[in-house]
Scaffold this motif. Structure first.
Motif, PDB file in Angstrom:
ATOM      1  N   SER A  40      -8.451   3.407   4.637  1.00  0.00           N
ATOM      2  CA  SER A  40      -7.155   3.101   4.039  1.00  0.00           C
ATOM      3  C   SER A  40      -6.192   2.469   5.029  1.00  0.00           C
ATOM      4  O   SER A  40      -5.082   2.120   4.670  1.00  0.00           O
ATOM      5  CB  SER A  40      -6.526   4.368   3.461  1.00  0.00           C
TER       6      SER A  40
ATOM      7  N   TRP B 212      -4.406   3.634   7.568  1.00  0.00           N
ATOM      8  CA  TRP B 212      -3.112   4.293   7.691  1.00  0.00           C
ATOM      9  C   TRP B 212      -2.411   3.977   8.990  1.00  0.00           C
ATOM     10  O   TRP B 212      -1.208   3.913   9.041  1.00  0.00           O
ATOM     11  CB  TRP B 212      -3.307   5.803   7.561  1.00  0.00           C
TER      12      TRP B 212
ATOM     13  N   THR C  74       0.824  -1.195   0.000  1.00  0.00           N
ATOM     14  CA  THR C  74       0.000   0.000   0.000  1.00  0.00           C
ATOM     15  C   THR C  74       0.862   1.250   0.000  1.00  0.00           C
ATOM     16  O   THR C  74       2.001   1.236   0.459  1.00  0.00           O
ATOM     17  CB  THR C  74      -0.926   0.031   1.231  1.00  0.00           C
TER      18      THR C  74
END
Length: 90
Positions: free
Chosen positions: A81, A83, A21
């Motif tokens: 996402s 993070w 990612t």
């Protein structure tokens, strides 16, 4: 008409590995800096632009709408996402 219950097929779980990612390439401090810019700098600058161009009331509306949009972007980066998800070391 009869309904037949069929169990779902077994699928391999595909987990996103940390090295695949874009967020995994960034340091946590850089991620915090990006989120701070998104949450603070962008709405304040949009308010300043709106206040100078259209007056303080319209600048407040522009800043508020921009802040809400920035909050949605930051929430997407944090939660969807992943993070700040810690991946186990293999």
């Amino acid at each position: 008409m009869h309904l037949k219950l069929v169990p779902p097929q077994k699928q391999e779980t595909h987990q996103t590995h940390r090295s695949n990612t874009f967020g995994s390439r960034l340091n946590d401090n850089v991620k915090l800096a990006v989120l701070s810019i998104i949450m603070c700098f962008v709405p304040l600058m949009s308010y300043t632009f709106g206040a100078k161009a259209y007056g303080t009331e319209m600048g407040t509306h522009i800043g508020f709408i921009t802040g809400a949009c920035c909050m949605l972007v930051a929430a997407y980066l944090i939660y969807f996402s992943n993070w700040f998800q810690e991946y186990p070391e293999d």
